[in-house]
Scaffold this motif. Structure first.
Motif, PDB file in Angstrom:
ATOM      1  N   SER A   1      34.284 -84.355  32.616  1.00 28.27           N
ATOM      2  CA  SER A   1      34.361 -84.912  31.263  1.00 28.27           C
ATOM      3  C   SER A   1      35.095 -86.250  31.222  1.00 28.27           C
ATOM      4  N   LEU A   2      35.920 -86.500  32.223  1.00 26.52           N
ATOM      5  CA  LEU A   2      36.694 -87.749  32.283  1.00 26.52           C
ATOM      6  C   LEU A   2      35.958 -88.872  33.008  1.00 26.52           C
ATOM      7  N   ARG A   3      34.923 -88.556  33.716  1.00 27.71           N
ATOM      8  CA  ARG A   3      34.233 -89.562  34.519  1.00 27.71           C
ATOM      9  C   ARG A   3      33.663 -90.676  33.669  1.00 27.71           C
TER      10      ARG A   3
ATOM     11  N   HIS B   1      34.975 -90.163  20.110  1.00 31.98           N
ATOM     12  CA  HIS B   1      33.942 -89.183  20.466  1.00 31.98           C
ATOM     13  C   HIS B   1      34.235 -88.579  21.839  1.00 31.98           C
ATOM     14  N   ARG B   2      34.634 -89.400  22.793  1.00 36.74           N
ATOM     15  CA  ARG B   2      34.962 -88.898  24.146  1.00 36.74           C
ATOM     16  C   ARG B   2      36.158 -87.949  24.102  1.00 36.74           C
ATOM     17  N   LEU B   3      37.170 -88.289  23.285  1.00 36.04           N
ATOM     18  CA  LEU B   3      38.337 -87.413  23.167  1.00 36.04           C
ATOM     19  C   LEU B   3      37.943 -86.058  22.596  1.00 36.04           C
ATOM     20  N   ARG B   4      37.133 -86.080  21.550  1.00 33.30           N
ATOM     21  CA  ARG B   4      36.694 -84.821  20.933  1.00 33.30           C
ATOM     22  C   ARG B   4      35.838 -83.999  21.893  1.00 33.30           C
ATOM     23  N   ARG B   5      34.937 -84.669  22.601  1.00 34.61           N
ATOM     24  CA  ARG B   5      34.084 -83.974  23.564  1.00 34.61           C
ATOM     25  C   ARG B   5      34.939 -83.364  24.684  1.00 34.61           C
ATOM     26  N   LEU B   6      35.915 -84.110  25.170  1.00 35.23           N
ATOM     27  CA  LEU B   6      36.808 -83.617  26.217  1.00 35.23           C
ATOM     28  C   LEU B   6      37.581 -82.401  25.728  1.00 35.23           C
TER      29      LEU B   6
ATOM     30  N   ILE C   1      46.999 -83.122  29.425  1.00 35.63           N
ATOM     31  CA  ILE C   1      47.126 -84.116  30.493  1.00 35.63           C
ATOM     32  C   ILE C   1      45.836 -84.937  30.594  1.00 35.63           C
ATOM     33  N   ALA C   2      44.692 -84.270  30.539  1.00 31.13           N
ATOM     34  CA  ALA C   2      43.405 -84.969  30.619  1.00 31.13           C
ATOM     35  C   ALA C   2      43.234 -85.943  29.450  1.00 31.13           C
ATOM     36  N   VAL C   3      43.582 -85.511  28.248  1.00 29.04           N
ATOM     37  CA  VAL C   3      43.470 -86.383  27.071  1.00 29.04           C
ATOM     38  C   VAL C   3      44.388 -87.592  27.222  1.00 29.04           C
ATOM     39  N   ALA C   4      45.609 -87.364  27.686  1.00 28.66           N
ATOM     40  CA  ALA C   4      46.541 -88.474  27.883  1.00 28.66           C
ATOM     41  C   ALA C   4      46.008 -89.460  28.918  1.00 28.66           C
ATOM     42  N   LEU C   5      45.460 -88.948  29.993  1.00 27.81           N
ATOM     43  CA  LEU C   5      44.915 -89.840  31.019  1.00 27.81           C
ATOM     44  C   LEU C   5      43.684 -90.586  30.513  1.00 27.81           C
ATOM     45  N   LEU C   6      42.859 -89.920  29.714  1.00 28.10           N
ATOM     46  CA  LEU C   6      41.701 -90.607  29.131  1.00 28.10           C
ATOM     47  C   LEU C   6      42.171 -91.751  28.243  1.00 28.10           C
ATOM     48  N   ARG C   7      43.253 -91.520  27.545  1.00 22.81           N
ATOM     49  CA  ARG C   7      43.777 -92.530  26.613  1.00 22.81           C
ATOM     50  C   ARG C   7      44.456 -93.687  27.347  1.00 22.81           C
ATOM     51  N   TRP C   8      45.238 -93.377  28.403  1.00 20.11           N
ATOM     52  CA  TRP C   8      46.102 -94.406  28.981  1.00 20.11           C
ATOM     53  C   TRP C   8      45.831 -94.776  30.432  1.00 20.11           C
ATOM     54  N   SER C   9      44.843 -94.194  31.069  1.00 24.35           N
ATOM     55  CA  SER C   9      44.596 -94.510  32.470  1.00 24.35           C
ATOM     56  C   SER C   9      43.266 -95.247  32.635  1.00 24.35           C
ATOM     57  N   ALA C  10      43.256 -96.187  33.559  1.00 23.34           N
ATOM     58  CA  ALA C  10      42.019 -96.906  33.859  1.00 23.34           C
ATOM     59  C   ALA C  10      41.057 -96.024  34.667  1.00 23.34           C
ATOM     60  N   ARG C  11      41.588 -95.065  35.399  1.00 20.72           N
ATOM     61  CA  ARG C  11      40.770 -94.151  36.214  1.00 20.72           C
ATOM     62  C   ARG C  11      41.195 -92.710  35.913  1.00 20.72           C
ATOM     63  N   PRO C  12      40.860 -92.210  34.727  1.00 21.15           N
ATOM     64  CA  PRO C  12      41.382 -90.906  34.307  1.00 21.15           C
ATOM     65  C   PRO C  12      40.905 -89.732  35.162  1.00 21.15           C
TER      66      PRO C  12
END
Length: 151
Positions: free
Chosen positions: A145-147, A22-27, A84-95
């Motif tokens: 959106s990443l917060r 849901h977060r990915l789609r919203r982003l 880039i934002a989607v990738a960071l949301l997927r793989w970063s602890a602090r996107p």
């Protein structure tokens, strides 16, 4: 005899996975709406600059940058920002934090070509400003959106 009973419970996607999807789609949705807004704002700003006399002629090839070129380039690089934002949301602890650092760094790098283009001062100044228009729209929108609660 088997001691295991069938309870009729079917395993579905984990709650975290559904929330993450849901977060990915919203982003992505927010990003694409922001992309359209950035394309319109940048093209309008370029049209305004042309109206006051900026020619957008780049001496290298002697061609003038068309208004549609501003929309296309803004759209392309805004979509790169969404990826880039989607990738960071997927793989970063602090996107959100990583995205802001990455996007601001890439925006700063994007300011170099107009400075090196050899265009007149008005064109160079307008091009620098036109790099900042979509950045000021896309970076805060995607960062919000990443917060998460821990950012």
């Amino acid at each position: 005899m088997n001691s295991m009973n069938d309870t009729g419970v079917v395993a579905g996607p984990a709650s975290g996975q559904t929330s993450h999807t849901h977060r990915l789609r919203r982003l992505a949705g927010t990003g694409f709406i922001a992309t359209l807004a950035a394309m319109v704002a940048t093209t309008l700003a370029a049209a305004l600059a042309q109206a006051v006399g900026v020619d957008f002629e780049v001496p290298d090839g002697g061609e003038t940058i068309p208004l549609s070129g501003f929309a296309v380039v803004t759209g392309f690089f805004s979509v790169v920002g969404i990826v880039i934002a989607v990738a960071l949301l997927r793989w970063s602890a602090r996107p959100a934090k990583r995205f802001v650092w990455t996007a601001v760094s890439l925006t700063a790098i994007s300011l170099v070509p107009p400075l090196l283009s050899g265009a007149n001062t008005a064109t160079t100044t307008a091009l620098l400003g036109l790099h900042l228009v979509p950045a000021t729209m896309m970076i805060p929108t995607l960062a919000r959106s990443l917060r998460t609660r821990t950012d």
